[in-house]
Design an enzyme around this catalytic site. Sequence first.
Site, PDB file in Angstrom:
ATOM      1  N   TRP A 145      -3.255  -1.650  -1.383  1.00  0.00           N
ATOM      2  CA  TRP A 145      -3.823  -3.080  -1.894  1.00  0.00           C
ATOM      3  C   TRP A 145      -4.177  -3.816  -1.075  1.00  0.00           C
ATOM      4  CZ3 TRP A 145      -1.802  -8.296  -2.499  1.00  0.00           C
ATOM      5  CH2 TRP A 145      -2.174  -8.684  -4.615  1.00  0.00           C
ATOM      6  N   GLU A 184      27.323 -13.108 -13.180  1.00  0.00           N
ATOM      7  CA  GLU A 184      26.748 -11.703 -13.892  1.00  0.00           C
ATOM      8  C   GLU A 184      27.259 -10.325 -13.638  1.00  0.00           C
ATOM      9  OE1 GLU A 184      22.149 -12.985 -14.642  1.00  0.00           O
ATOM     10  OE2 GLU A 184      22.307 -12.083 -12.828  1.00  0.00           O
ATOM     11  N   ARG A 200       0.945   1.485  -5.720  1.00  0.00           N
ATOM     12  CA  ARG A 200       1.003   0.707  -4.870  1.00  0.00           C
ATOM     13  C   ARG A 200       0.128  -0.086  -4.829  1.00  0.00           C
ATOM     14  NH1 ARG A 200       6.528   1.401  -2.099  1.00  0.00           N
ATOM     15  NH2 ARG A 200       5.577   0.294  -0.152  1.00  0.00           N
ATOM     16  N   GLU A 223      21.457 -20.973  -8.739  1.00  0.00           N
ATOM     17  CA  GLU A 223      21.393 -19.031  -8.472  1.00  0.00           C
ATOM     18  C   GLU A 223      22.205 -18.528  -8.488  1.00  0.00           C
ATOM     19  OE1 GLU A 223      19.905 -17.139 -10.486  1.00  0.00           O
ATOM     20  OE2 GLU A 223      19.413 -15.021  -8.970  1.00  0.00           O
ATOM     21  N   LYS A 225      24.244 -15.005  -9.939  1.00  0.00           N
ATOM     22  CA  LYS A 225      24.182 -14.132  -9.509  1.00  0.00           C
ATOM     23  C   LYS A 225      26.300 -13.301  -9.820  1.00  0.00           C
ATOM     24  CE  LYS A 225      21.501 -13.038 -10.320  1.00  0.00           C
ATOM     25  NZ  LYS A 225      20.138 -13.685 -10.356  1.00  0.00           N
ATOM     26  N   LYS A 279      18.534  -6.967 -20.104  1.00  0.00           N
ATOM     27  CA  LYS A 279      17.525  -7.416 -18.820  1.00  0.00           C
ATOM     28  C   LYS A 279      16.347  -8.457 -19.261  1.00  0.00           C
ATOM     29  CE  LYS A 279      15.164  -7.231 -14.814  1.00  0.00           C
ATOM     30  NZ  LYS A 279      15.857  -8.167 -13.656  1.00  0.00           N
ATOM     31  N   HIS A 315      32.664 -37.039  -9.586  1.00  0.00           N
ATOM     32  CA  HIS A 315      32.453 -37.120  -9.884  1.00  0.00           C
ATOM     33  C   HIS A 315      33.569 -36.147 -10.951  1.00  0.00           C
ATOM     34  CE1 HIS A 315      30.436 -41.256  -9.346  1.00  0.00           C
ATOM     35  NE2 HIS A 315      29.638 -40.274  -8.383  1.00  0.00           N
ATOM     36  N   CYS A 336       0.739  -1.418   0.324  1.00  0.00           N
ATOM     37  CA  CYS A 336      -0.042   0.204   0.183  1.00  0.00           C
ATOM     38  C   CYS A 336       0.854   1.190  -0.386  1.00  0.00           C
ATOM     39  CB  CYS A 336      -1.591  -0.033   1.663  1.00  0.00           C
ATOM     40  SG  CYS A 336      -1.804  -1.311   1.804  1.00  0.00           S
ATOM     41  N   ASN A 347       0.951   0.238   6.250  1.00  0.00           N
ATOM     42  CA  ASN A 347       1.446  -0.813   4.931  1.00  0.00           C
ATOM     43  C   ASN A 347       2.719  -1.738   5.369  1.00  0.00           C
ATOM     44  OD1 ASN A 347       2.656  -1.843   2.278  1.00  0.00           O
ATOM     45  ND2 ASN A 347       4.442  -0.253   2.450  1.00  0.00           N
ATOM     46  N   GLY A 348       1.962  -2.324   4.888  1.00  0.00           N
ATOM     47  CA  GLY A 348       2.592  -4.292   5.922  1.00  0.00           C
ATOM     48  C   GLY A 348       1.635  -5.299   6.317  1.00  0.00           C
TER      49      GLY A 348
HETATM   50  C1  G6P Z   1      17.901 -12.168 -18.725  1.00  0.00           C
HETATM   51  C2  G6P Z   1      18.378 -11.785 -17.740  1.00  0.00           C
HETATM   52  C3  G6P Z   1      17.762 -12.231 -15.788  1.00  0.00           C
HETATM   53  C4  G6P Z   1      16.916 -13.314 -16.195  1.00  0.00           C
HETATM   54  C5  G6P Z   1      16.027 -13.425 -17.653  1.00  0.00           C
HETATM   55  C6  G6P Z   1      14.690 -14.536 -17.826  1.00  0.00           C
HETATM   56  O1  G6P Z   1      19.156 -13.081 -18.837  1.00  0.00           O
HETATM   57  O2  G6P Z   1      19.370 -10.975 -17.582  1.00  0.00           O
HETATM   58  O3  G6P Z   1      18.411 -11.825 -14.992  1.00  0.00           O
HETATM   59  O4  G6P Z   1      16.372 -14.203 -15.418  1.00  0.00           O
HETATM   60  O5  G6P Z   1      16.865 -12.809 -18.307  1.00  0.00           O
HETATM   61  O6  G6P Z   1      14.507 -12.973 -18.438  1.00  0.00           O
HETATM   62  P1  G6P Z   1      12.847 -12.981 -17.432  1.00  0.00           P
HETATM   63  O7  G6P Z   1      11.780 -11.690 -17.833  1.00  0.00           O
HETATM   64  O8  G6P Z   1      11.864 -14.214 -18.556  1.00  0.00           O
HETATM   65  O9  G6P Z   1      12.450 -13.898 -16.318  1.00  0.00           O
END
Ligand code: G6P
Length: 605
Positions: free
Chosen positions: A74, A484, A27, A477, A481, A600, A500, A2, A98-99
């Site tokens: 919300w 990247e 929001r 993941e 990170k 992105k 292995h 909210c 909000n919360g």
């Molecule tokens: C790009 C972004 C990642 C993301 C991937 C899939 O590689 O850099 O951060 O996980 O796309 O994107 P999506 O919008 O489909 O989750």
Amino acid sequence: MCGIIGVTGNGPVVPRLIDSLKRLEYRGYDSAGVAAMVDGAVERRRAQGKIRNLEAVLAEQPLTASVGIGHTRWATHGAPTTANAHPHKAGRVTLVHNGIIENFAELKAELAAEGHVFESQTDTEVIAHLLDAELNTGRAPLEAFKVTLDRLTGAYALAVLIDGQDDLILGARRGSPLVVGWGEDEMYLGSDALAVGPFTQKISYLEEGDYVAVTRSGAQMFDVTGSPVERAVVQVSASSAMVEKGEYRHFMEKEIHEQPDSVQHTLSEYLDLVTGKAKPQAVDFAALDRIQIVACGTAFYAGQIARYAFEKLAGLPCDVEIASEFRYRSPAVSPRTLAVAVSQSGETADTLASLTWCKAQGLKTAAVVNVHSSSMAREAEVLWPTHAGPEIGVASTKAFTTQLAGLFLLTLVLAKLRGRLTAEQETAYLAELRSLPNKTQKVLALEPQVEAWSQRFANKHHALFLGRGVHYPIALEGALKLKEISYIHAEAYPAGELKHGPLALVDEDMPVVTIAPNDQLIEKLKSNMQEVRARGGELYVFADGDVHIEESAFVHVIRLPGGSNGALSPILHTVTLQMLSYHAALQKGTDVDKPRNLAKSVTVE
Ligand code: G6P
């Protein structure tokens, strides 16, 4: 999620509250309301739906005052009705929130037993009653406020008016954002810089647990222990919006810290927080015999984690595949398969193409997406939204944890429909989920320890991430990170697979990050850690609070708060790994939000 605003000034305040609420509509817009001090007594105006409905109410019943608060909602606890709209009032107290107050049911029962009568289904109203009760014991407003805050479990940003206090707004923040805005003989409280943007660009960001008394002439701030504090006044840009970094150095940092809020927002999409039950879904799950998840990047790992839950809890076979592979290999799919695309943007070309292909095969389709107007959201028959808000950092953080939270809730719905979940199990899982925002906040507090570790990563060229079971995709993941944003080569392995191959890489130079939850595989994981140590490898272990691991010069341990994290463990461990890669990247001075060569939203093949 909210939006809240408070203004104590000299001129008519209500039009300004409305102006601010319009900026906060992103929001939520299930209902809106304002309250203002008129001759020492607070009056409210509220309306269901968007701000324009509230404006219509105000046109009929104007409100003229120089101190007021406002809210756009919300809905989480209780339907989006006028009765559930903020501000909420009890006795002398009127407030906006909000919360989510996790212990509202207990508090409400206690207050009701004392004779308090409630007019809404919200969790928020209990705060007003509690504070009013404290004031009635004769405590001064600030003291009564602190006592009230100490009784709340969960997340809140609050703005409070008290009858008779015609130049005072109380504010508090825990788990939800709140800023103090500084004007000329006028002061503001708001959810973010955007909320106070029309009035001032001078902002103080309250810290976790802070509370504040705002008057026309200034603000008195206190930390969580009740000690007076000062928070820096910073100048933000005039267009400060949700797409601004605010108090953070990078969007990624901001987005990591927004996770308690965004997870909570997503949970309330799928969970009725009044009844504590999962909301029904518009899919005939009974007609399904298989789930096929398609996704790319971080979203693919979310799919991998969901598979564990779909198979274990719902007993439904689940395949997960990288979309760019799936779309070109002519997969054999059964007609009773539900195809689920998982994507932050909803635009990733390979995921979209896979979804379209599945639809053309006559499969049922669903999309778990964060951008609700995206191509995938429109293409799929069923939209399962996540509510991470705009994610700007290229490396996905809050979109991932909201995907995990949303997919887990959907698993519970499915498991229940398939008769695989007892009422007790459902209640226990839902209670765990409700504590997620709070637990995430506690994990974020580990940041200084994680930052200290990151210094040792900055000069490394390689790192290995280990996990087992559902934490193997979390290791993947974590490695992604680090790659990247810090450009350190990182690989993830299921720890049982070390022998292995990857064990050949282990030496004193390569940090081995290990995710050690307290689950049925922990003893096996410890053996794998021994294998690393025996080859001179240095271990950096993120462990659940109750896992016993001996620390030494080459075995470093950061313990997550509390004991075992159960079903939430993958989400909470992810947050630590996000912080590790973020700080490693800071040490290296890379472009955290826009890492080289990446984008992105990948709308091309
Ligand atoms: C790009 C972004 C990642 C993301 C991937 C899939 O590689 O850099 O951060 O996980 O796309 O994107 P999506 O919008 O489909 O989750």
